[in-house]
Design a protein around this motif. Structure first.
Motif, mmCIF file in Angstrom:
data_model
loop_
_atom_site.group_PDB
_atom_site.id
_atom_site.type_symbol
_atom_site.label_atom_id
_atom_site.label_comp_id
_atom_site.label_asym_id
_atom_site.label_seq_id
_atom_site.Cartn_x
_atom_site.Cartn_y
_atom_site.Cartn_z
ATOM 1 N N VAL A 99 -3.185 -11.680 13.443
ATOM 2 C CA VAL A 99 -3.782 -11.439 12.130
ATOM 3 C C VAL A 99 -3.946 -12.750 11.364
ATOM 4 N N ILE A 100 -5.142 -12.934 10.809
ATOM 5 C CA ILE A 100 -5.402 -14.068 9.902
ATOM 6 C C ILE A 100 -5.262 -13.583 8.467
ATOM 7 N N THR A 101 -6.038 -12.554 8.135
ATOM 8 C CA THR A 101 -6.016 -12.019 6.771
ATOM 9 C C THR A 101 -6.034 -10.502 6.794
ATOM 10 N N VAL A 102 -5.503 -9.943 5.711
ATOM 11 C CA VAL A 102 -5.567 -8.504 5.487
ATOM 12 C C VAL A 102 -6.073 -8.311 4.072
ATOM 13 N N GLU A 103 -7.185 -7.617 3.945
ATOM 14 C CA GLU A 103 -7.688 -7.271 2.621
ATOM 15 C C GLU A 103 -7.180 -5.877 2.306
ATOM 16 N N PHE A 104 -6.634 -5.728 1.087
ATOM 17 C CA PHE A 104 -6.116 -4.423 0.687
ATOM 18 C C PHE A 104 -6.363 -4.217 -0.794
ATOM 19 N N GLU A 105 -6.210 -2.984 -1.199
ATOM 20 C CA GLU A 105 -6.489 -2.588 -2.572
ATOM 21 C C GLU A 105 -5.296 -1.814 -3.111
ATOM 22 N N ILE A 106 -4.882 -2.162 -4.318
ATOM 23 C CA ILE A 106 -3.816 -1.457 -5.025
ATOM 24 C C ILE A 106 -4.377 -1.025 -6.364
ATOM 25 N N GLU A 107 -4.403 0.289 -6.593
ATOM 26 C CA GLU A 107 -4.859 0.824 -7.880
ATOM 27 C C GLU A 107 -6.210 0.224 -8.294
ATOM 28 N N GLY A 108 -7.119 0.102 -7.334
ATOM 29 C CA GLY A 108 -8.457 -0.394 -7.618
ATOM 30 C C GLY A 108 -8.593 -1.909 -7.672
ATOM 31 N N VAL A 118 0.835 -1.201 0.000
ATOM 32 C CA VAL A 118 0.000 0.000 0.000
ATOM 33 C C VAL A 118 0.878 1.262 0.000
ATOM 34 N N SER A 119 2.042 1.180 0.643
ATOM 35 C CA SER A 119 2.944 2.337 0.673
ATOM 36 C C SER A 119 3.650 2.563 -0.673
ATOM 37 N N VAL A 120 3.796 1.515 -1.465
ATOM 38 C CA VAL A 120 4.523 1.604 -2.740
ATOM 39 C C VAL A 120 3.649 2.188 -3.848
ATOM 40 N N PHE A 121 2.384 1.807 -3.876
ATOM 41 C CA PHE A 121 1.508 2.177 -4.981
ATOM 42 C C PHE A 121 0.501 3.241 -4.570
ATOM 43 N N GLY A 122 0.249 4.175 -5.497
ATOM 44 C CA GLY A 122 -0.767 5.186 -5.269
ATOM 45 C C GLY A 122 -2.149 4.566 -5.306
ATOM 46 N N ASP A 123 -3.138 5.294 -4.876
ATOM 47 C CA ASP A 123 -4.526 4.840 -4.869
ATOM 48 C C ASP A 123 -4.633 3.449 -4.247
ATOM 49 N N SER A 124 -4.046 3.280 -3.076
ATOM 50 C CA SER A 124 -4.013 1.991 -2.394
ATOM 51 C C SER A 124 -4.385 2.174 -0.939
ATOM 52 N N ARG A 125 -4.968 1.114 -0.352
ATOM 53 C CA ARG A 125 -5.382 1.228 1.045
ATOM 54 C C ARG A 125 -5.651 -0.141 1.645
ATOM 55 N N ILE A 126 -5.546 -0.219 2.956
ATOM 56 C CA ILE A 126 -5.945 -1.411 3.702
ATOM 57 C C ILE A 126 -7.462 -1.340 3.843
#
Length: 156
Positions: free
Chosen positions: A47-56, A22-30
């Motif tokens: 933590v079991i899972t982390v859902e995140f989004e990179i560039e949509g 998330v820190s590397v790519f823009g428009d990204s978030r946990i």
């Protein structure tokens, strides 16, 4: 909603890896972090899972416990509009990782990436077969791809 997404299996670095990407790519978030409860198979709060989004695009990072190694058989291709973008992603993703050939690298978690300038296809597959061959030979000698050098090779 995205019908198909990618799940990345980590031994125990899912949250760390998701935060890094998330820190590397823009428009990204946990998007969400799921943790074991008191009755879970893991330690409560872990933590079991982390859902995140990179560039949509949605991803899931899973702490699977046992190590599962990533290979080059699956890689993420990053389309870069210019050399500055190639340089930025290359620098960020090789930090703690390893450079390979022809624009490929492994990040600190062992995930393979291809950092590719958008113009590459028109150079190694361009209308001038001799220029395309020169560009291909130039690319085969590179780690991080250099757009100017590829263009110079194509132009002869």
């Amino acid at each position: 909603m995205q019908k198909i997404s990618t799940c990345l299996w980590f031994e125990n670095q899912a949250e760390e890896a998701a935060k890094f990407y998330v820190s590397v790519f823009g428009d990204s978030r946990i998007l969400d972090v799921s943790r074991f409860g008191e009755g879970g198979p893991g330690q409560a709060g872990q933590v079991i899972t982390v859902e995140f989004e990179i560039e949509g695009r949605k991803f899931m990072a899973l702490n699977g416990g046992a190590p599962a190694n990533f290979t080059e058989a699956v890689s993420f291709v990053v389309d870069c509009s210019d050399q500055a973008e190639v340089d930025r992603y290359w620098s960020a993703l090789t930090d703690g990782g390893a450079e390979s050939m022809c624009g490929w690298l492994k990040d600190r978690y062992g995930v393979s990436w291809q950092i590719v300038p958008s113009v590459l296809g028109s150079l190694i597959g361009g209308p001038d077969p001799e220029g395309a061959q020169r560009a291909m030979q130039a690319m085969l000698g590179m780690q991080k791809l250099d757009i100017a050098a590829l263009q110079t090779a194509y132009d002869g």
